[in-house]
Every structure is written in C-alpha cells, then in structure tokens.
Design an enzyme around this catalytic site. Structure first.
Site, short mmCIF file in Angstrom:
data_model
loop_
_atom_site.label_atom_id
_atom_site.label_comp_id
_atom_site.label_asym_id
_atom_site.label_seq_id
_atom_site.Cartn_x
_atom_site.Cartn_y
_atom_site.Cartn_z
N LYS A 171 -48.95 118.62 -7.99
CA LYS A 171 -48.27 117.37 -7.63
C LYS A 171 -49.05 116.25 -8.34
CE LYS A 171 -45.30 115.06 -5.06
NZ LYS A 171 -43.85 115.15 -5.16
N ASP A 206 -42.73 120.33 -5.18
CA ASP A 206 -41.47 120.19 -4.42
C ASP A 206 -40.31 120.79 -5.20
OD1 ASP A 206 -42.27 118.11 -6.04
OD2 ASP A 206 -41.34 116.52 -4.87
#
Ligand code: NAI
Length: 334
Positions: A171, A206
């Site tokens: 991320k 994600d």
C-alpha cells in the site's frame, strides 16, 4: 540414516491430526523418526510455560518440525505461543500454498497460488502502547534486511518450482516509507531474476483483494509484508475450501516448521471429528523439503483419491468419514 523430525502434537485436535500424519507417512517408504516434543496448554501446568526450552532445543537440533495447533493459555505473558516460536527461531518466511483439490466445492477451479508472507516485522513486531487515556499507537516496522530475505526466498523457491509470475503486494501509495521500502526492495531483488519469470509486477493490497475474488487464476506467487500476507492467505484459503484444508510452513535460514493454518478446535478434540487434511498437506510439503518428492506425490495422489468420495471425506467437507476413516482411505489409496 533416518532423519529425525520434531513432532509437536499440540492442543485440542492436534494429537488426532498428528496421529493421522504418523499413519500416512508411516505407510510411505521414507526414513523418518519422530521426536515427540510437547508444547502448549498440555504442558502449561507441569512446565510453567507453554513453550519449554526443550521444545526449542529439539527443533534447533533436528532443523525440521511438524507442529499441531497450539492454544495460547490465558495469562502466560505470550501474545501467541505460535508467534513466540516463530520469533525465537527466526522463521522469517511464512509460506501458504492454495491449491484446488477434488471433491471440495469452491467457486473457482484450478487455483494454484502461493503466498510468501514476511513473518517477523510490520505491525506484528508488537511495538504497541497507549497514549494517554484515549489513544493507542502501533509501530509498523519494515527493514531492508527483513524485506530482502523474504523476497529472495520467494524468488529462489518460485524459480526452482518453475513458476512464472510473481507479484509484490503493498500500500505504498499511502505508506510511502514502510510499504514503499518493501516494494522497492522487491524490485531491486527482482533484477537478479528477470530472465526467470514472465511477469514481475506489483498490486496495491485493496485492488489485490478484489482481483483475487474475481480473477484468482491470473495470479501465481504473491510476496507480502506480514499483515497483508496474513489477511490474503486466509482469503486464498477460502478460495480452495477454507482453513481446514490450508497447509503452512514457517521457514528460516536453517530451520523449517510445518503446520496447519487452523487452530486447536477444542470442541472436536479426541472425537474422531477433525479434518487432518491441512496437517497432512503440511507434512507433504515437509517431505518435499526433506528430499522425498516422489513420496510426497504419492501422498498427494492418495489424498486426492480419498477426497473424491463423500464416504471417505470428513464432515466439514460434506462427507461422512471421521479422522480415522479418512486416514485409512488415504493409506489404502497410496
Ligand atoms: P480454530 O481454527 O481452532 O477453529 C475455527 C473453526 O474451525 C471452529 O469451528 C473449528 O471447530 C473449525 N475447525 C478448525 N480446524 C478444523 C479441523 N481441522 N477440522 C474440523 N473443523 C475445524 O480457531 P479458534 O477457535 O479461533 O482458535 C482455537 C485455539 O487455537 C485458540 O487458542 C487459538 O489461539 C489457537 N490457534 C492456534 C493456531 C496455531 O497453532 N497455528 C492458529 C489459530 C488459532
């Protein structure tokens, strides 16, 4: 000379599972001697700790262990006995394969994914504290050294296995320093393997979750920092039938500890109810580690044959067999 392997039966259903492994491995042509080392709740009263030094010494001596699940007894000072064991032995690579098996209903067919999860750093380093009365803080630790060794493990093993696509999950768009470092080190290590893979790429965590749910067959090997690896490997276990079928391995420089992913399921202990599949698949991977690739193949064939019929599958997989009947079916199919 026989190879001695430390066998930790563990708590709850652990002994049912490791008995199954002893029976199946005993029916193969392998020269393995089990050295039993008791840990967990079982030894807490007698030893005053769920992780006696003698267990760690046995693993250090034999370099290879097969472990049943361990319950973390309340009030021991351990966050988790399992995490303590991995830290103590510096088992920095958590390897979690997800492979479709016959007889198990799942939304996708032909899943063959493997996750390399960094096992010692990230938010799991346990550096946490409260700040005043109304806040708490946890420190995310990513180091170059910690990242490099898990990336190298993933590249080396994936190259050996002839895998062609390797993806780093992060991320780094938000955590630019920590996840940014993890991603950058992955691509630095990748330079040594450019000719061995068809695709070397990255995904934001994600987006990776969505991709795995919608198009899991596009992926092959995932390399993750600790927390994302923990979450994604359960997601991938779900793609192939759940925790009851998910094997795992914790690997360090010299030591390897193989174990199922699930816990000690105390309500099924000693009832001939537990599914030994995850432990058997962990043992199969242990055989490969010990150089018994052919015997591991025989074991896989025996397992797959037993899974095909509901009479020889365990109840959690829609069958009617108990732990012992499933084990017997595998042995007769070897
Ligand atoms: P769990 O994995 O033991 O159980 C979750 C659910 O799955 C329960 O319904 C259980 O009955 C079922 N289940 C799990 N394994 C099964 C199997 N082989 N066959 C049939 N059903 C199975 O997780 P839970 O309840 O959160 O944890 C119980 C204990 O296990 C805790 O003390 C926990 O700390 C420990 N644990 C240990 C692990 C390890 O040793 N690596 C990993 C996870 C939990």
């Amino acid at each position: 000379m026989a190879q001695t392997v430390t066998l930790i039966p563990g708590d709850g259903i652990g002994p049912d599972l490791t008995d199954s492994v002893k029976e199946v491995v005993g029916a193969l042509d392998v020269d393995i001697e089990w050295e039993i080392a008791e840990a967990g709740e079982t030894v807490m009263d007698g030893e005053g700790t769920p992780l006696p030094d003698s267990v760690l010494e046995s693993i250090r001596r034999n370099k290879v262990a097969l472990k049943g699940p361990l319950t973390t007894p309340v009030g021991t000072g351990f966050r988790s006995v399992n995490v303590a064991l991995r830290k103590e032995l510096d088992l920095y690579g958590n390897i979690r394969p997800s492979l479709s098996l016959p007889g198990i209903e799942t939304p996708y067919k032909n899943i063959d994914l493997i996750i390399y999860r960094e096992n010692t750093e990230d938010l799991y380093a346990g550096v946490e504290h409260t700040v005043g009365k109304h806040a708490a803080e946890s420190i995310k630790i990513i180091t170059r050294e910690g990242t490099e060794r898990i990336c190298r493990m993933a590249f080396e093993r994936s190259k050996e296995q002839g895998r062609k696509h390797i993806t780093v999950v992060h991320k780094a768009n938000i955590m630019k320093f920590t996840d940014g470092l993890f991603r950058d080190v992955f691509f630095e290590v990748a330079k040594d393997y450019e000719n061995d893979f068809e695709e070397i790429d990255d995904r934001i965590v994600d987006n990776m979750c969505m991709q795995l749910v919608m198009k899991p067959n596009l992926y092959d090997v995932l390399v993750c920092p600790n927390l994302y690896g923990d979450i994604l490997s359960d997601l991938c276990a779900g793609l192939t039938g759940g925790l009851g079928v998910a094997p795992g391995a914790n690997i360090g420089e010299e030591i390897a500890v193989f174990e199922p992913v699930h816990g000690s399921a105390p309500k099924y202990a000693g009832q001939n109810r537990a599914n030994p599949l995850a432990t058997l698949l962990s043992a199969k991977n242990m055989l490969i580690h010990l150089g018994y690739a052919e015997e591991a193949d025989r074991m896989q064939t025996g397992i797959e044959a037993a899974l095909k019929s509901p009479e020889t599958r365990t109840k959690d997989l829609g069958g009617s067999a108990g732990t012992k009947e499933f084990t017997q079916a595998i042995v007769s199919n070897l």
